[in-house]
Design a protein around this motif. Structure first.
Motif: not given
Lengths: 453, 310
Positions: A143-145, A173-179, A183-189, A243-251
């Protein structure tokens, strides 16, 4: 000399505190060259990749946000995210969590660890937490890199969303960080599946490969026109849902379902790994816990979870079929066109317009009259119509060829008129700039509507 | 003088599926004693040591360790330390890091790490990764890890494996020092010289059962008549003299045990052997070498475990 039983009993065993076990597991993980290289790569490589690609004339337009890498530094991180969701994140979980237990089998250190820690439960918890910590560290690096590489190379500029709407740099910035957080959730799975493979398959290298193999199988599955409930019940759905975070409204539908499914997989796979681990007999030197029984005990409940998740999605949502319906596609394309038309207007220095003034609509057809207008494919053809501002009842029309993927993402390729979407670039007062209407990305909300009769 | 008992086992039985690893084992090890555990491969030594470390529980029988009844896995008292199936070290960590982790996990101060390294003669390689250590160095480091917790019962599985003479001396010194300080030590070994050098008592297992338990000297006495190699100046005449010596018989030539044709192999009690020497000298035959083919302990081991193919 007479031997007698000791009259004063010494205290019973005290298991090692979880915090110390966790620290030890972390030290062990970080002492491995493989993990050190991963940390280094995750914290350095994305920045280099984004910096290099952002300076090139040809951009990775087949990846979402790839076409915007010249325009904003935030796009680079999202390209890294999209790429990471395909292979990198499952591979990271395989290399870290997939080896957490198998490493002890290879080194022959289980008995030492048990005698020292004196609690299989705490060993499991410490290993799971340490793996999770390293994985989060790796994701944080990506993320940071990626963000740093983009911001330094291109700058902190507005980002065009997947429906064409413009996100201010702070919102981006907020949405990218949120995205990335999402993805930590599927990574966790996948990490939980890695733990399960590591416990169930013992010292076999197959345990290490389980998350990567699962990712491969699910990638292939995602390419197929699966029914929406099955698609959204897959643990990899979260790797696309962001990707749904980058639509308005979000999916929100796919986002929440992906989150729920991934957390369910994480919990169930971890619980199965825990159960298998506690059942293992560590006194049998020749047995490393693997075997057909262990594999079945691990895989069967996950198959049941997949079925239950699919049934739950089918029950809770109106989704049927592939989820790619003409109505949704038309709505999405018309919205994206309107947003990007505004952007083009601004680029060309014309009087500002609003989406409400444009009143854009789209009419789509798939493969001619003999083909049902639903489902993924590259044979969608759409006509976008909009009202020309200040021109009374006059309307403009533009043609687009659409390639719609099974996951709902589409690329619309402009097919005229050339003044609107015919050229790759437009001439602006500041020089030539990429034409936002020439080719555009969009995404259909697979849960947006039900198919028509 | 009364000595507390570090281990008291009665009727310990442990099975793995159809395999009976231990079948009704009794064992007593007082504090301050070094107890050897021997037996052929598969005799149940490692299983028994695993039970003492708390890695498993017995299916049947009673086990008391340091006065505490042990009823479930990993519930042995805190004063127990050791290893089975190798010392369990992490090759990517340094020797000092490995020991510091053990100290931390067991709630001990890491200050004892350097002292433990010093005791086993590894102080100068404490900062090296264990991945580069030889088997003997790992064994010594495993012993150092066990020392960190100040054990009252030390359980070691084949601690002499891979040790060079200097390493063996370190281990012997440490074990003897611990026993002198009151720690009970039980260790398994295939090396009879280790048992003879360190143990006050020994238990011999075969097929999961105790076939002997008692002082080392008593085990040696179980060896019965030993085979001796006799090298003389006149082998033919020596063979004739040996054949006439009461209580002694010549063992037929065996390529495996008697590779040298000039060697005479005889079997009998020590007095008969003394008689043979006197007779040989009287007959003008010089005795150049007289030694048992196998040590008394080894002979006893082979006899009691049924592996003696004489």
């Amino acid at each position: 000399m007479t031997a007698t039983t000791a009259s004063v009993a010494v205290p019973g065993a005290r298991p090692a505190p979880l915090g110390r076990g966790y620290r030890f597991e972390l030290v062990k993980l970080l002492s491995q060259w493989r993990v050190r290289l991963l940390v280094l790569a995750c914290w350095v490589a994305p920045a280099g990749f984004v910096a290099v690609v952002s300076r090139q004339g040809s951009l990775p337009t087949d990846t979402v946000f790839g076409r915007w890498m010249h325009a904003t530094g935030w796009a680079g991180s999202l390209v890294v995210l999209a790429f990471a969701c395909g292979w990198v994140l499952p591979l990271l979980t395989a290399l870290v969590a997939g080896d957490a237990f198998a490493a002890e089998d290879r080194l022959g250190t289980w008995r030492h660890l048990l005698v020292t820690v004196r609690s299989p439960r705490r060993i499991f918890a410490a290993k799971a937490l340490a793996s999770l910590t390293v994985i989060v560290l790796l994701v944080a690096g990506l993320t940071a890199s990626g963000i740093a590489g983009g911001l330094v190379s291109v700058g902190n500029r507005p980002l065009v969303g997947l429906d064409g709407h413009l996100l201010a740099p702070s919102d981006a910035a907020v949405t990218v960080l949120l995205a990335w957080a999402y993805v930590l959730a599927p990574t966790l799975a996948f990490a939980a599946v890695g733990l399960l493979g590591s416990v169930a398959l013992g010292r076999s290298p197959m345990g290490l490969l389980v998350p990567a193999l699962l990712a491969f199988v699910l990638q292939v599955a995602q390419l197929l026109p699966l029914p929406v409930p099955v698609r959204l019940a897959l643990p990899s759905s979260g790797f696309l849902a962001w990707r749904g975070l980058f639509t308005a409204p979000a999916q929100h539908g796919p986002l929440l379902l992906g989150l729920g499914v991934d957390l369910a997989w994480a919990v169930v796979a971890t619980a199965l790994a825990y159960r298998l681990f506690l059942r293992r007999d560590f006194t049998d030197l020749t047995f490393d816990g693997s075997g057909r029984g262990a594999v079945v005990a691990g895989a069967l409940p996950l198959a049941v979870l997949l079925l239950v998740s699919g049934a739950a999605v089918a029950t809770l949502t109106p989704a049927r079929g592939t989820g790619v319906e003409r109505v949704d596609l038309q709505r999405s394309l018309a919205g994206a066109f309107a947003h990007l038309y505004r952007l083009q207007t601004r680029q060309l220095g014309r009087p500002a317009v609003t989406e409400a003034q444009l009143r854009s609509t789209a009419s789509c057809d798939k493969g001619g009259s003999r083909v049902l207008d639903a489902g993924p494919g590259n044979d969608w053809r759409c006509v976008v119509t909009w009202h020309l501002p200040g021109a009374g009842a006059a309307v403009g029309t533009a043609l687009y060829q659409l390639d719609v993927a099974a996951d709902g993402r589409y690329v619309a390729d402009g097919d005229g008129p050339k003044e609107v979407n015919g050229y790759f670039s437009v001439r602006t007062p500041d020089g030539d700039a990429p034409n936002p209407l020439w080719q555009l990305d969009g995404t259909v909300d697979l849960l947006a509507s039900t198919p028509k009769g | 003088m009364e000595r507390t008992r570090a281990i008291r086992a009665r009727g310990i039985t442990k099975t793995f599926g159809e395999v009976v690893a231990l079948g009704g084992v009794d064992l007593d090890v007082p504090a301050g004693h070094v107890h050897g555990l021997v037996g052929p491969n598969g005799a149940g030594k490692t299983t028994l040591l695993g039970l003492l470390l708390g890695l498993a529980v017995a299916d049947e029988g009673d086990l008391e360790i340091l006065g505490t009844p042990v009823g479930r896995a990993l519930s042995v008292p805190d004063g127990v330390a050791g290893f089975v199936d190798g010392p369990g070290l992490y090759p990517t960590l340094t020797a000092r890091q490995n020991l510091a982790a053990v100290a931390s996990l067991r709630g001990h101060d890491a200050a004892g790490v350097d002292d433990a390294l010093d005791q086993v003669g590894l102080a100068d390689v404490g900062g090296d990764r264990v991945g580069g250590f030889s088997l003997g160095m790992r064994q010594r480091l495993g012993l150092a890890a066990a020392l960190l917790t100040g054990p009252r019962l030390l359980v070691l599985d084949e601690p002499a494996n891979g040790l060079d003479p200097a390493g063996k001396r370190h281990v012997h010194r440490v074990v003897a020092g611990l026993a002198a300080a009151g720690t009970a030590v039980i260790f398994s070994s295939h090396r009879m010289d280790d048992l003879a050098a360190l143990c006050s008592e020994v238990t011999l297992l075969a097929g999961g059962r105790v076939v002997f338990s008692g002082p080392v000297g008593k085990l040696a006495a179980e060896s019965g008549d030993l085979d001796y190699r006799v090298l003389t100046s006149d082998p033919e005449r020596a063979r004739q003299v040996a054949a006439r010596t009461p209580g002694l018989r010549c063992v037929p030539a065996d390529d495996r045990r008697q590779p040298d044709a000039d060697l005479l192999l005889v079997r009998g009690p020590v007095p008969s052997l003394d008689d043979l020497v006197v007779r040989l000298v009287g007959a003008g035959v010089a005795v150049r070498e007289l030694a048992p083919v196998v040590s008394p302990l080894e002979s006893a081991f082979l006899a009691l475990t049924g592996e003696d193919d004489r």
